[in-house]
Design an enzyme around this catalytic site. Structure first.
Site, PDB file in Angstrom:
ATOM      1  N   VAL A 172      -6.469 -12.542 -15.361  1.00 13.15           N
ATOM      2  CA  VAL A 172      -5.962 -13.355 -17.034  1.00 13.15           C
ATOM      3  C   VAL A 172      -4.786 -12.702 -17.284  1.00 13.15           C
ATOM      4  O   VAL A 172      -4.875 -12.100 -18.355  1.00 13.15           O
ATOM      5  CB  VAL A 172      -7.484 -13.480 -17.088  1.00 13.15           C
ATOM      6  CG1 VAL A 172      -7.614 -13.717 -19.032  1.00 13.15           C
ATOM      7  CG2 VAL A 172      -8.544 -13.676 -17.087  1.00 13.15           C
ATOM      8  N   CYS A 229     -17.156 -11.353 -13.111  1.00 15.03           N
ATOM      9  CA  CYS A 229     -16.591 -11.476 -14.219  1.00 15.03           C
ATOM     10  C   CYS A 229     -17.617 -11.648 -14.563  1.00 15.03           C
ATOM     11  O   CYS A 229     -18.655 -12.096 -15.165  1.00 15.03           O
ATOM     12  CB  CYS A 229     -15.701 -12.418 -14.636  1.00 15.03           C
ATOM     13  SG  CYS A 229     -15.482 -12.618 -16.765  1.00 15.03           S
ATOM     14  N   GLY A 234     -10.251   0.933  -7.797  1.00 14.92           N
ATOM     15  CA  GLY A 234     -10.265   2.203  -7.584  1.00 14.92           C
ATOM     16  C   GLY A 234      -9.070   2.532  -8.143  1.00 14.92           C
ATOM     17  O   GLY A 234      -8.002   3.351  -8.254  1.00 14.92           O
ATOM     18  N   ARG A 271      -5.503  -2.350 -12.346  1.00 12.45           N
ATOM     19  CA  ARG A 271      -4.238  -2.167 -13.656  1.00 12.45           C
ATOM     20  C   ARG A 271      -3.334  -1.526 -12.898  1.00 12.45           C
ATOM     21  O   ARG A 271      -2.648  -0.956 -13.553  1.00 12.45           O
ATOM     22  CB  ARG A 271      -5.876  -0.957 -14.065  1.00 12.45           C
ATOM     23  CG  ARG A 271      -7.082  -1.949 -14.997  1.00 12.45           C
ATOM     24  CD  ARG A 271      -7.759  -0.979 -15.175  1.00 12.45           C
ATOM     25  NE  ARG A 271      -8.367  -1.181 -13.845  1.00 12.45           N
ATOM     26  CZ  ARG A 271      -9.595   0.264 -13.785  1.00 12.45           C
ATOM     27  NH1 ARG A 271      -9.281   1.036 -15.099  1.00 12.45           N
ATOM     28  NH2 ARG A 271      -9.745   0.947 -12.691  1.00 12.45           N
TER      29      ARG A 271
HETATM   30  C1  FNR Z   1      -9.278  -8.142 -14.601  1.00  9.27           C
HETATM   31  N1  FNR Z   1     -10.291  -8.868 -13.106  1.00  9.27           N
HETATM   32  C2  FNR Z   1     -10.182  -9.795 -13.241  1.00  9.27           C
HETATM   33  N2  FNR Z   1     -11.346  -9.467 -12.101  1.00  9.27           N
HETATM   34  C3  FNR Z   1     -11.234 -10.974 -11.758  1.00  9.27           C
HETATM   35  O1  FNR Z   1     -11.715 -11.434 -10.392  1.00  9.27           O
HETATM   36  N3  FNR Z   1     -10.321 -12.300 -12.356  1.00  9.27           N
HETATM   37  C4  FNR Z   1     -10.015 -12.172 -13.682  1.00  9.27           C
HETATM   38  O2  FNR Z   1      -9.387 -13.263 -13.586  1.00  9.27           O
HETATM   39  C5  FNR Z   1      -9.740 -11.090 -13.768  1.00  9.27           C
HETATM   40  N4  FNR Z   1      -8.723 -10.752 -14.557  1.00  9.27           N
HETATM   41  C6  FNR Z   1      -8.833  -9.371 -15.608  1.00  9.27           C
HETATM   42  C7  FNR Z   1      -8.129  -9.196 -16.509  1.00  9.27           C
HETATM   43  C8  FNR Z   1      -7.032  -7.563 -16.202  1.00  9.27           C
HETATM   44  C9  FNR Z   1      -6.100  -7.365 -17.623  1.00  9.27           C
HETATM   45  C10 FNR Z   1      -8.087  -6.961 -15.690  1.00  9.27           C
HETATM   46  C11 FNR Z   1      -7.507  -5.243 -15.553  1.00  9.27           C
HETATM   47  C12 FNR Z   1      -8.582  -6.944 -14.825  1.00  9.27           C
HETATM   48  C13 FNR Z   1     -10.735  -7.564 -13.011  1.00  9.27           C
HETATM   49  C14 FNR Z   1      -9.759  -6.786 -11.688  1.00  9.27           C
HETATM   50  O3  FNR Z   1      -9.380  -7.441 -10.845  1.00  9.27           O
HETATM   51  C15 FNR Z   1     -10.356  -5.833 -10.833  1.00  9.27           C
HETATM   52  O4  FNR Z   1     -11.366  -6.000  -9.937  1.00  9.27           O
HETATM   53  C16 FNR Z   1     -11.108  -4.090 -12.057  1.00  9.27           C
HETATM   54  O5  FNR Z   1      -9.283  -4.415 -12.549  1.00  9.27           O
HETATM   55  C17 FNR Z   1     -11.209  -3.403 -11.069  1.00  9.27           C
HETATM   56  O6  FNR Z   1      -9.756  -2.789  -9.801  1.00  9.27           O
HETATM   57  P1  FNR Z   1      -8.333  -1.798 -10.631  1.00  9.27           P
HETATM   58  O7  FNR Z   1      -7.814  -2.412 -12.079  1.00  9.27           O
HETATM   59  O8  FNR Z   1      -9.149  -1.024 -10.716  1.00  9.27           O
HETATM   60  O9  FNR Z   1      -7.872  -1.753  -9.352  1.00  9.27           O
END
Ligand code: FNR
Length: 342
Positions: free
Chosen positions: A22, A119, A219, A245
């Site tokens: 987001v 979410c 990951g 991230r």
């Molecule tokens: C997210 N994540 C997320 N997931 C999703 O399905 N829809 C979304 O809009 C969002 N928005 C979002 C915003 C921000 C700033 C973050 C950091 C994360 C979750 C993201 O897609 C993911 O599932 C998690 O962050 C875990 O993956 P990583 O960060 O370990 O690669």
């Protein structure tokens, strides 16, 4: 494993993907990820109600396609031809009919549709969206079936794992029957935060149990260099990997030949932000998330005071680029208006 690449459908096998985020995954960030080597880029989550309220406009000035909310004239989704074969739009929904309608609104401009089923935020849970669907599998399946029937492009969903590994595998098998092209799995439960270890063994079990591609996610803590992406893929035994991230902090993680220095990434990001007239608060938010504690430097302080894209560009020696582009855009807009009046 069936891959539809030969009929020009998006294929989710053996891909490295920018995960939905987001406010981060607006057009400039998605293009940046593609520049650096991402194979597929997800949008931020967009709520079905909002998409249904949108009308489509070809933006001649920017050479983009804009989906504009009729109620407040804001651009909800901006896209362009370059990303069309690779962009997956993620929908937040709690209703099969609305989800199908929202998917149809954007179908002609995207390569795939994803349904957010992970979410954990209050806003989503209270509305029966996101991770609420994990605990209502019949509704989750009804949504996926409705969207699969409504559009010609592939449909996926992104989930979090449940407390129990067998329950999670059973849920995924149920979701797979709806005809989804792939399932993205964040290996944490709804209650777990990023400090908790990602349950890679859950993802591996799901990957072994399904005959559609599984996309491993969660990951980032262990992903510092490109090779770590491959390690994550191997540990989870997945077809594909999805990164949030680590890419938010430095999107050049997708580069096979190594990450770029952060200021180069910021400048590359700003080029796209200027080219597509990305609103200043969103551009600032994305850069803030890249800078993190560098914001405490003099340049960081000036950055925090900036309110326009021009001021931000001035800080990264792109002031002239921004000025010239904006001048050209204003001229084109003026011409467009002139043509419309005559
Ligand atoms: C997210 N994540 C997320 N997931 C999703 O399905 N829809 C979304 O809009 C969002 N928005 C979002 C915003 C921000 C700033 C973050 C950091 C994360 C979750 C993201 O897609 C993911 O599932 C998690 O962050 C875990 O993956 P990583 O960060 O370990 O690669």
């Amino acid at each position: 494993m069936v891959c539809m690449e030969n009929i020009k459908q998006l294929c989710y096998d053996n891909k490295i993907i920018l995960a939905p985020m987001v406010r981060i995954n607006t057009l400039p960030m998605r293009l940046l990820a593609l520049d650096y080597g991402a194979d597929i880029v997800y949008t931020e989550e967009l709520i079905d109600h909002r998409l249904i309220r949108c009308y489509r406009k070809v933006n001649e000035t920017l050479q983009s396609i804009d989906y504009i909310d009729k109620s407040d004239a804001t651009v909800v989704f901006r896209t362009c031809s370059r990303e069309k074969p690779y962009v997956v739009l993620q929908i937040g929904t709690s209703d099969p009919e609305r989800a199908a309608k929202a998917a149809q609104v954007v179908e002609q401009d995207v390569a795939g549709i994803d349904i957010n089923m992970g979410c954990p935020k209050d806003f989503s849970l209270k509305g029966g969206m996101g991770a609420a669907l994990l605990f209502n599998p019949d509704k989750a399946c009804a949504i996926l079936s409705a969207v699969v029937s409504a559009v010609k492009i592939p449909v996926t969903c992104k989930i979090r794992v449940l407390e129990d590994i067998d329950d999670t595998v059973a849920l995924c098998k149920k979701l797979a029957v709806t005809g989804v092209a792939a399932i993205g799995i964040h290996g944490r439960t709804i209650k777990e935060r990023p400090i908790h270890p990602n349950r890679n063994h859950f993802i591996k079990a799901i990957s072994e149990a399904l005959n559609i591609p599984v996309i491993a996610n969660g990951g980032s803590k262990e992903i510092k260099v490109f090779e770590d992406i491959i390690k994550f893929k191997n540990v989870t035994g997945c077809s594909s990997v999805m990164i949030a991230r680590t890419a938010e902090k430095n999107c050049s993680i997708f580069k096979k030949d190594g990450k770029l220095e952060l200021f180069t990434v910021i400048r590359d990001y700003l080029h796209h932000a200027v080219d597509y007239d990305n609103v200043a608060p969103n551009s600032k938010y994305c850069i803030q998330n890249m800078l993190q504690n560098i914001q405490e430097t003099e340049q960081g302080r000036l950055f925090l005071e900036s309110t326009s894209l021009q001021q931000i560009c001035d800080l990264w020696e792109l002031g002239d680029y921004c000025r010239q582009k904006q001048k050209k855009m204003n001229y084109l807009r003026f011409e467009e208006r002139d043509v419309a009046c005559n």
